[in-house]
Design an enzyme around this catalytic site. Structure first.
Site, PDB file in Angstrom:
ATOM      1  N   LYS A   1       0.816  -1.223   0.000  1.00 42.65           N
ATOM      2  CA  LYS A   1       0.000   0.000   0.000  1.00 42.65           C
ATOM      3  C   LYS A   1       0.850   1.274   0.000  1.00 42.65           C
ATOM      4  O   LYS A   1       0.586   2.180  -0.768  1.00 42.65           O
ATOM      5  CB  LYS A   1      -0.909   0.054   1.241  1.00 42.65           C
ATOM      6  CG  LYS A   1      -1.981  -0.991   1.311  1.00 42.65           C
ATOM      7  CD  LYS A   1      -2.945  -0.709   2.462  1.00 42.65           C
ATOM      8  CE  LYS A   1      -2.313  -0.747   3.835  1.00 42.65           C
ATOM      9  NZ  LYS A   1      -1.841  -2.077   4.278  1.00 42.65           N
TER      10      LYS A   1
ATOM     11  N   ARG B   1      -9.673   1.831   9.243  1.00 39.88           N
ATOM     12  CA  ARG B   1      -9.414   0.406   9.458  1.00 39.88           C
ATOM     13  C   ARG B   1     -10.511  -0.250  10.293  1.00 39.88           C
ATOM     14  O   ARG B   1     -10.479  -1.468  10.482  1.00 39.88           O
ATOM     15  CB  ARG B   1      -8.085   0.238  10.190  1.00 39.88           C
ATOM     16  CG  ARG B   1      -6.876   0.049   9.272  1.00 39.88           C
ATOM     17  CD  ARG B   1      -5.634   0.118  10.150  1.00 39.88           C
ATOM     18  NE  ARG B   1      -4.561  -0.708   9.706  1.00 39.88           N
ATOM     19  CZ  ARG B   1      -3.386  -0.224   9.254  1.00 39.88           C
ATOM     20  NH1 ARG B   1      -3.202   1.064   9.119  1.00 39.88           N
ATOM     21  NH2 ARG B   1      -2.420  -1.049   8.936  1.00 39.88           N
TER      22      ARG B   1
ATOM     23  N   ARG C   1      10.945  -7.288   4.703  1.00 37.06           N
ATOM     24  CA  ARG C   1      10.977  -5.872   5.054  1.00 37.06           C
ATOM     25  C   ARG C   1      11.549  -5.676   6.467  1.00 37.06           C
ATOM     26  O   ARG C   1      12.264  -4.721   6.725  1.00 37.06           O
ATOM     27  CB  ARG C   1       9.555  -5.281   4.987  1.00 37.06           C
ATOM     28  CG  ARG C   1       9.513  -3.783   5.207  1.00 37.06           C
ATOM     29  CD  ARG C   1       8.140  -3.223   4.958  1.00 37.06           C
ATOM     30  NE  ARG C   1       7.234  -3.485   6.067  1.00 37.06           N
ATOM     31  CZ  ARG C   1       5.944  -3.183   6.071  1.00 37.06           C
ATOM     32  NH1 ARG C   1       5.392  -2.637   5.000  1.00 37.06           N
ATOM     33  NH2 ARG C   1       5.188  -3.436   7.113  1.00 37.06           N
TER      34      ARG C   1
ATOM     35  N   ARG D   1      11.727  -2.857  11.456  1.00 40.00           N
ATOM     36  CA  ARG D   1      10.525  -2.386  12.155  1.00 40.00           C
ATOM     37  C   ARG D   1      10.165  -3.317  13.307  1.00 40.00           C
ATOM     38  O   ARG D   1      10.155  -4.536  13.163  1.00 40.00           O
ATOM     39  CB  ARG D   1       9.345  -2.333  11.161  1.00 40.00           C
ATOM     40  CG  ARG D   1       9.136  -0.963  10.583  1.00 40.00           C
ATOM     41  CD  ARG D   1       8.034  -0.960   9.564  1.00 40.00           C
ATOM     42  NE  ARG D   1       6.727  -1.319  10.092  1.00 40.00           N
ATOM     43  CZ  ARG D   1       5.599  -1.083   9.449  1.00 40.00           C
ATOM     44  NH1 ARG D   1       5.626  -0.475   8.280  1.00 40.00           N
ATOM     45  NH2 ARG D   1       4.447  -1.438   9.961  1.00 40.00           N
TER      46      ARG D   1
ATOM     47  N   ARG E   1      -1.165  -9.057  13.118  1.00 41.76           N
ATOM     48  CA  ARG E   1      -1.638  -7.929  12.313  1.00 41.76           C
ATOM     49  C   ARG E   1      -2.549  -8.409  11.195  1.00 41.76           C
ATOM     50  O   ARG E   1      -3.544  -7.754  10.860  1.00 41.76           O
ATOM     51  CB  ARG E   1      -0.443  -7.139  11.756  1.00 41.76           C
ATOM     52  CG  ARG E   1       0.215  -6.280  12.845  1.00 41.76           C
ATOM     53  CD  ARG E   1       1.586  -5.801  12.463  1.00 41.76           C
ATOM     54  NE  ARG E   1       1.551  -4.940  11.298  1.00 41.76           N
ATOM     55  CZ  ARG E   1       2.543  -4.832  10.421  1.00 41.76           C
ATOM     56  NH1 ARG E   1       3.649  -5.533  10.573  1.00 41.76           N
ATOM     57  NH2 ARG E   1       2.432  -4.037   9.403  1.00 41.76           N
TER      58      ARG E   1
HETATM   59  P1  AMP Z   1       0.781   0.496   8.874  1.00 44.28           P
HETATM   60  O1  AMP Z   1       2.104   1.096   8.609  1.00 44.28           O
HETATM   61  O2  AMP Z   1      -0.321   1.141   8.089  1.00 44.28           O
HETATM   62  O3  AMP Z   1       0.771  -0.999   8.730  1.00 44.28           O
HETATM   63  O4  AMP Z   1       0.440   0.796  10.403  1.00 44.28           O
HETATM   64  C1  AMP Z   1       1.283   0.372  11.442  1.00 44.28           C
HETATM   65  C2  AMP Z   1       0.516   0.302  12.763  1.00 44.28           C
HETATM   66  O5  AMP Z   1       0.006   1.586  13.103  1.00 44.28           O
HETATM   67  C3  AMP Z   1      -0.702  -0.607  12.743  1.00 44.28           C
HETATM   68  O6  AMP Z   1      -0.372  -1.965  12.961  1.00 44.28           O
HETATM   69  C4  AMP Z   1      -1.503  -0.014  13.917  1.00 44.28           C
HETATM   70  O7  AMP Z   1      -0.960  -0.381  15.162  1.00 44.28           O
HETATM   71  C5  AMP Z   1      -1.265   1.472  13.722  1.00 44.28           C
HETATM   72  N1  AMP Z   1      -2.284   2.046  12.830  1.00 44.28           N
HETATM   73  C6  AMP Z   1      -2.082   2.573  11.589  1.00 44.28           C
HETATM   74  N2  AMP Z   1      -3.244   3.010  11.073  1.00 44.28           N
HETATM   75  C7  AMP Z   1      -4.205   2.755  11.991  1.00 44.28           C
HETATM   76  C8  AMP Z   1      -5.602   2.948  12.040  1.00 44.28           C
HETATM   77  N3  AMP Z   1      -6.276   3.492  10.999  1.00 44.28           N
HETATM   78  N4  AMP Z   1      -6.266   2.553  13.151  1.00 44.28           N
HETATM   79  C9  AMP Z   1      -5.610   2.024  14.196  1.00 44.28           C
HETATM   80  N5  AMP Z   1      -4.302   1.777  14.211  1.00 44.28           N
HETATM   81  C10 AMP Z   1      -3.591   2.145  13.125  1.00 44.28           C
END
Ligand code: AMP
Length: 191
Positions: A13, A88, A127, A133, A144
């Protein structure tokens, strides 16, 4: 153009969001990136978010919604935006609807990247080696994906019912996926 990009963790994404946002001259707003920047900066928001992120859980809706509300109120998002990683949860969909309605606009399309689950785990592990990370260990990755399936996948139906979903195969080379995305989005009218 007001776009959302959805797909499981590791679907690519972030990479695709940047290319699409550049193409439409709108900011790509990644909630994950904003949270990570806050974690690095040691802000109160970062300290709060980190607990959830490290466990592969979602940051509470209220925290996330407030963060997005202030981000899309910034001037660079006036003409549009691409949201990567938001909404989400169903509660976030409702909040986003209210935010967008308040500006007299609407969501134009929801780009959904489809990928094979095992391929995604592999991508994420790779990654993890490169970026280091904290939420890219195998257990957390599995969690996740589970949270995504439970909380976020159902949102695709919600947007499909509004005829907003543009589904694109996210497997393969980055450039190929990008081309598929542009072909698929070509037909979306801009508001
Ligand atoms: P991402 O980089 O988009 O995979 O986001 C990394 C982490 O940030 C996720 O696993 C959540 O812990 C948090 N996070 C990101 N976006 C959201 C969201 N819209 N709602 C809740 N937690 C989020």
């Amino acid at each position: 153009m007001r776009l959302l990009i959805m797909g499981p963790p590791g679907a690519g994404k972030g990479t695709q969001a940047k290319a699409v946002a550049d193409h439409f001259s709108v900011p790509a707003i990644s909630t994950g990136d904003i949270f990570r920047a806050n974690v690095s900066g040691g802000t109160p928001l970062g300290i709060e978010a980190k607990k959830y992120m490290d466990a592969g859980e979602y940051v509470p809706d209220e925290v996330t919604n407030n963060m997005v509300r202030s981000r899309i109120a910034e001037s660079d998002a006036e003409k549009g935006f691409l949201l990567d990683g938001y909404p989400r949860t169903l509660a976030q969909v409702t909040e986003l609807d209210a935010m967008v309605d308040a500006t007299g606009h609407r969501i134009d399309a929801v780009l959904v990247l489809t990928v094979d689950q095992e391929a995604v785990v592999e991508r994420l592990l790779k990654r993890a080696e490169i970026d280091g990370r904290a939420d890219d260990t195998e257990d957390v990755i599995r969690r996740r994906l589970e949270v995504y399936a439970e909380e976020t996948e159902p949102l695709i139906e919600v947007y499909a019912a509004r005829n907003l979903v543009v589904e694109v195969d996210g497997m393969g080379e980055i450039a190929d996926v990008q081309q598929r995305i542009f072909e698929a989005l070509d037909v979306v009218p801009q508001s």
